[in-house]
Design an enzyme around this catalytic site. Structure first.
Site, PDB file in Angstrom:
ATOM      1  N   MET A  30      32.547  17.800  16.092  1.00 32.34           N
ATOM      2  CA  MET A  30      33.160  16.904  15.006  1.00 32.34           C
ATOM      3  C   MET A  30      33.142  17.368  13.745  1.00 32.34           C
ATOM      4  O   MET A  30      33.296  16.563  12.674  1.00 32.34           O
ATOM      5  CB  MET A  30      32.571  15.416  15.104  1.00 32.34           C
ATOM      6  CG  MET A  30      32.537  14.808  16.306  1.00 32.34           C
ATOM      7  SD  MET A  30      32.313  12.995  16.199  1.00 32.34           S
ATOM      8  CE  MET A  30      30.768  12.695  15.572  1.00 32.34           C
ATOM      9  N   GLY A  31      33.110  18.799  13.595  1.00 37.42           N
ATOM     10  CA  GLY A  31      32.961  19.224  12.169  1.00 37.42           C
ATOM     11  C   GLY A  31      31.873  19.235  11.440  1.00 37.42           C
ATOM     12  O   GLY A  31      30.915  18.850  11.817  1.00 37.42           O
ATOM     13  N   GLU A  35      24.265  25.132  10.741  1.00 38.70           N
ATOM     14  CA  GLU A  35      23.622  26.159  11.819  1.00 38.70           C
ATOM     15  C   GLU A  35      23.465  25.669  13.281  1.00 38.70           C
ATOM     16  O   GLU A  35      23.368  26.762  14.166  1.00 38.70           O
ATOM     17  CB  GLU A  35      22.317  26.622  11.249  1.00 38.70           C
ATOM     18  CG  GLU A  35      22.222  27.709  10.355  1.00 38.70           C
ATOM     19  CD  GLU A  35      22.972  29.259  10.781  1.00 38.70           C
ATOM     20  OE1 GLU A  35      22.363  29.705  11.904  1.00 38.70           O
ATOM     21  OE2 GLU A  35      24.005  29.545  10.319  1.00 38.70           O
ATOM     22  N   HIS A  37      25.650  24.072  14.956  1.00 38.68           N
ATOM     23  CA  HIS A  37      26.937  24.282  15.581  1.00 38.68           C
ATOM     24  C   HIS A  37      27.184  25.791  15.728  1.00 38.68           C
ATOM     25  O   HIS A  37      27.599  26.338  17.070  1.00 38.68           O
ATOM     26  CB  HIS A  37      27.954  23.866  14.817  1.00 38.68           C
ATOM     27  CG  HIS A  37      28.237  22.316  14.581  1.00 38.68           C
ATOM     28  ND1 HIS A  37      28.005  21.678  13.526  1.00 38.68           N
ATOM     29  CD2 HIS A  37      28.554  21.239  15.318  1.00 38.68           C
ATOM     30  CE1 HIS A  37      27.839  20.294  13.710  1.00 38.68           C
ATOM     31  NE2 HIS A  37      28.382  20.140  14.883  1.00 38.68           N
ATOM     32  N   GLY A 147      24.630  20.812  22.401  1.00 37.23           N
ATOM     33  CA  GLY A 147      23.229  21.044  21.901  1.00 37.23           C
ATOM     34  C   GLY A 147      22.405  20.096  22.732  1.00 37.23           C
ATOM     35  O   GLY A 147      22.678  18.924  22.901  1.00 37.23           O
ATOM     36  N   GLN A 148      21.126  20.264  22.903  1.00 37.14           N
ATOM     37  CA  GLN A 148      20.052  19.600  23.396  1.00 37.14           C
ATOM     38  C   GLN A 148      19.731  18.566  22.152  1.00 37.14           C
ATOM     39  O   GLN A 148      19.232  17.630  22.562  1.00 37.14           O
ATOM     40  CB  GLN A 148      18.814  20.531  23.722  1.00 37.14           C
ATOM     41  CG  GLN A 148      17.442  19.726  24.031  1.00 37.14           C
ATOM     42  CD  GLN A 148      17.720  18.985  25.222  1.00 37.14           C
ATOM     43  OE1 GLN A 148      18.750  19.038  26.224  1.00 37.14           O
ATOM     44  NE2 GLN A 148      16.627  18.255  25.885  1.00 37.14           N
ATOM     45  N   LYS A 149      19.919  18.707  21.100  1.00 31.22           N
ATOM     46  CA  LYS A 149      19.886  17.560  20.165  1.00 31.22           C
ATOM     47  C   LYS A 149      20.515  16.426  20.307  1.00 31.22           C
ATOM     48  O   LYS A 149      19.876  15.311  20.169  1.00 31.22           O
ATOM     49  CB  LYS A 149      20.735  18.202  18.771  1.00 31.22           C
ATOM     50  CG  LYS A 149      21.254  17.161  17.756  1.00 31.22           C
ATOM     51  CD  LYS A 149      19.970  16.815  16.828  1.00 31.22           C
ATOM     52  CE  LYS A 149      20.190  15.651  15.831  1.00 31.22           C
ATOM     53  NZ  LYS A 149      21.548  15.225  15.932  1.00 31.22           N
ATOM     54  N   GLN A 153      23.992  12.909  25.656  1.00 31.12           N
ATOM     55  CA  GLN A 153      25.274  13.473  25.700  1.00 31.12           C
ATOM     56  C   GLN A 153      25.433  14.543  26.799  1.00 31.12           C
ATOM     57  O   GLN A 153      26.132  14.445  27.443  1.00 31.12           O
ATOM     58  CB  GLN A 153      25.816  13.694  24.335  1.00 31.12           C
ATOM     59  CG  GLN A 153      27.246  14.613  24.375  1.00 31.12           C
ATOM     60  CD  GLN A 153      27.781  14.976  22.916  1.00 31.12           C
ATOM     61  OE1 GLN A 153      28.062  13.954  22.365  1.00 31.12           O
ATOM     62  NE2 GLN A 153      27.251  15.989  22.460  1.00 31.12           N
ATOM     63  N   SER A 186      25.194  16.868  10.983  1.00 34.96           N
ATOM     64  CA  SER A 186      26.146  16.392   9.864  1.00 34.96           C
ATOM     65  C   SER A 186      25.731  15.083   9.152  1.00 34.96           C
ATOM     66  O   SER A 186      26.144  15.114   7.966  1.00 34.96           O
ATOM     67  CB  SER A 186      27.295  16.217  10.618  1.00 34.96           C
ATOM     68  OG  SER A 186      27.824  17.572  11.397  1.00 34.96           O
TER      69      SER A 186
HETATM   70  P1  AMP Z   1      28.750  16.977  16.567  1.00 38.52           P
HETATM   71  O1  AMP Z   1      29.515  17.827  15.760  1.00 38.52           O
HETATM   72  O2  AMP Z   1      27.577  16.389  15.806  1.00 38.52           O
HETATM   73  O3  AMP Z   1      29.303  16.418  17.578  1.00 38.52           O
HETATM   74  O4  AMP Z   1      27.861  18.121  17.537  1.00 38.52           O
HETATM   75  C1  AMP Z   1      28.686  19.039  18.520  1.00 38.52           C
HETATM   76  C2  AMP Z   1      27.694  19.889  18.980  1.00 38.52           C
HETATM   77  O5  AMP Z   1      26.774  20.565  18.444  1.00 38.52           O
HETATM   78  C3  AMP Z   1      27.104  18.768  20.126  1.00 38.52           C
HETATM   79  O6  AMP Z   1      27.041  19.436  21.268  1.00 38.52           O
HETATM   80  C4  AMP Z   1      25.618  18.795  19.461  1.00 38.52           C
HETATM   81  O7  AMP Z   1      24.751  18.620  20.505  1.00 38.52           O
HETATM   82  C5  AMP Z   1      25.402  20.125  19.054  1.00 38.52           C
HETATM   83  N1  AMP Z   1      24.372  20.253  18.039  1.00 38.52           N
HETATM   84  C6  AMP Z   1      24.469  19.330  16.839  1.00 38.52           C
HETATM   85  N2  AMP Z   1      23.358  19.420  15.846  1.00 38.52           N
HETATM   86  C7  AMP Z   1      22.658  20.425  16.632  1.00 38.52           C
HETATM   87  C8  AMP Z   1      21.273  21.171  16.244  1.00 38.52           C
HETATM   88  N3  AMP Z   1      20.667  20.605  15.232  1.00 38.52           N
HETATM   89  N4  AMP Z   1      20.861  21.864  17.358  1.00 38.52           N
HETATM   90  C9  AMP Z   1      21.652  22.442  18.282  1.00 38.52           C
HETATM   91  N5  AMP Z   1      22.976  21.726  18.674  1.00 38.52           N
HETATM   92  C10 AMP Z   1      23.381  20.848  17.736  1.00 38.52           C
END
Ligand code: AMP
Length: 302
Positions: A30-31, A35, A37, A147-149, A153, A186
């Protein structure tokens, strides 16, 4: 690097890459890239020959009172990061491109979508599953990185791929953290300096839980209680949930005899943050080390 806003152009470029015999890696985002991403992009760069990143703040995964309007948007910085990381194609569509008038088809991963974050964010995972399936159909990647974050999901996407026979391999990469342990997100941009400091409680609580389990504690309710206490003792922090669940079913466990997922959602001021950790009992350490699950996840679906 090509920067593309339409589905037709993305299709053209990915189809050409495929005809050239290149393996396509895909990182949906989602932009407001950071780090975390970048770590997914690097994994894709390492494993595949043509890396596609999508940047799309997906309105259908936000509830009516959530932060869709306010969500950080930093397109120029995102494109610069992608260029620097050697991304081949950035797909940056408009809402109208993804959801034209009359759109009415939805994907639901029942059960898994209703627990943990799904309980406090009804409809969230329906929006996620729908947009990810659309993106998979547009990009047609060989391997997609998550991401496992966002553990729930990632679990839901693996189920979606399995149930609908999608020809894509899912790889899940470890959580990237700031030096003090806060998982990069983000949404961390919303935090005031004081809140940013308080937000470290999520990781500290998870570490405490991990310590209890590695010392032999098997009572999941007791470990959960410790998480709740640590969050409750932090000024400005409100617990949304703290759960000890089976990583496959996402259902609460009572005994920790196998690796379990400790998952947290906490409001710091008005910002909702999530974090998680795999807790492995001493006698199950060979099963999963809890730090790098990319092999486990990739291996399962490959
Ligand atoms: P988002 O932009 O937040 O939708 O995240 C896009 C992808 O990046 C998703 O698969 C998240 O799980 C991954 N992601 C976001 N933050 C982290 C992080 N701190 N460590 C690892 N992966 C992440």
């Amino acid at each position: 690097m090509q920067l593309v806003a339409t589905i037709a152009d993305t299709r053209k470029l990915t189809q050409q890459a495929r005809r050239d015999g290149r393996c396509i890696g895909f990182v949906p985002t989602m932009g407001a890239l950071h780090e975390g991403h970048a770590s997914l992009i690097r994994a894709a760069r390492r494993d595949t020959d043509f890396v596609v990143v999508s940047i799309f703040v997906n309105p259908t995964q936000f509830g009516p009172n959530e932060d869709y309007q306010r969500y950080p948007r930093t397109p120029e910085a995102d494109w610069a990061l992608c260029r620097q990381e050697g991304v081949d194609l950035v797909f940056n569509p408009s809402v109208e491109e993804m959801y034209p008038a009359g759109f009415c088809t939805w994907v639901e991963v029942t059960g898994l979508q209703d627990v943990l974050c799904g309980r406090s964010r009804p409809g969230h995972f329906r929006g996620v599953a729908t947009v990810v399936l659309k993106l998979f159909n547009i990009v047609q990647p060989d391997i997609a990185y998550f991401g496992q974050k966002d553990a729930q999901q990632a679990r839901i996407i693996r189920q979606l791929v399995r149930d609908l026979n999608l020809p894509v391999e899912i790889r899940v990469c470890p959580i990237v953290r700031a030096a003090d342990g806060l998982a990069l997100s983000s949404r961390n941009a919303y935090l005031t300096p004081q809140e940013r400091h308080r937000a470290t409680v999520l990781y500290r609580a998870l570490q405490t839980a991990q310590k209890l389990v590695s010392q032999g504690e098997r009572d999941a309710l007791l470990v959960r209680q410790r998480l709740v206490e640590l969050i409750s003792a932090t000024p400005g922090a409100t617990l949304d949930y703290a759960e000890i669940v089976d990583p496959e079913t996402l259902r609460p466990v009572t005994q920790i005899t196998q690796p379990v997922l400790a998952a947290l959602a906490v409001r710091i001021g008005s910002t909702r943050l999530i974090d998680n950790m795999i807790l492995t009992p001493p006698d199950a350490e060979h099963q999963m080390d809890g730090t790098d699950q990319s092999d486990m996840e990739g291996g399962r679906d490959s």
